[in-house]
Motif scaffolding. Structure first.
Motif, PDB file in Angstrom:
ATOM      1  N   GLN A   1       0.827  -1.211   0.000  1.00 26.72           N
ATOM      2  CA  GLN A   1       0.000   0.000   0.000  1.00 26.72           C
ATOM      3  C   GLN A   1       0.860   1.260   0.000  1.00 26.72           C
TER       4      GLN A   1
ATOM      5  N   MET B   1       1.905   1.708  -3.583  1.00 25.34           N
ATOM      6  CA  MET B   1       0.775   2.155  -4.398  1.00 25.34           C
ATOM      7  C   MET B   1       0.470   3.629  -4.161  1.00 25.34           C
ATOM      8  N   LYS B   2       0.596   4.072  -2.932  1.00 25.96           N
ATOM      9  CA  LYS B   2       0.343   5.480  -2.602  1.00 25.96           C
ATOM     10  C   LYS B   2       1.334   6.380  -3.341  1.00 25.96           C
TER      11      LYS B   2
ATOM     12  N   LEU C   1       3.009   5.579  -6.099  1.00 21.02           N
ATOM     13  CA  LEU C   1       2.770   5.451  -7.543  1.00 21.02           C
ATOM     14  C   LEU C   1       1.585   6.303  -8.000  1.00 21.02           C
ATOM     15  N   LYS C   2       0.602   6.471  -7.165  1.00 20.07           N
ATOM     16  CA  LYS C   2      -0.554   7.307  -7.528  1.00 20.07           C
ATOM     17  C   LYS C   2      -0.159   8.757  -7.732  1.00 20.07           C
ATOM     18  N   LYS C   3       0.885   9.194  -7.046  1.00 19.71           N
ATOM     19  CA  LYS C   3       1.354  10.580  -7.143  1.00 19.71           C
ATOM     20  C   LYS C   3       2.212  10.821  -8.383  1.00 19.71           C
TER      21      LYS C   3
END
Length: 86
Positions: free
Chosen positions: A77, A80-81, A83-85
């Motif tokens: 997680q 993923m956090k 990568l979202k940015k």
């Protein structure tokens, strides 16, 4: 390691995930125990660019020790956090 690093230099990933203690120690050039560094982000210069190295437990460890699933999921997680940015 040289082959992996040359591929990384060509592809220029922003994040590299290492799976298991051996790969983590080789990429980070450190003898730190995986239990102490998993899920953390480490900057590493590769050629003329920098990438974030994120150590995770090897899937075989998670498979044999079901208690590790939650820890592995928390570590994923975090990645993923970030990568979202991007």
């Amino acid at each position: 390691l040289k082959a992996v690093m040359s591929i990384a230099e060509y592809l220029r990933p922003q994040i590299i995930v290492t799976l298991g203690a051996k790969s983590t120690q080789r990429v980070l050039k450190s003898n730190d125990r995986l239990t102490m560094v998993h899920g953390q982000f480490f900057g590493r210069k590769i050629g003329d660019f920098s990438a974030q190295i994120v150590p995770l437990f090897h899937p075989s460890i998670i498979e044999t020790n079901q208690n590790m699933k939650k820890t592995a999921w928390i570590d994923m997680q975090k990645i993923m956090k970030v990568l979202k940015k991007i």
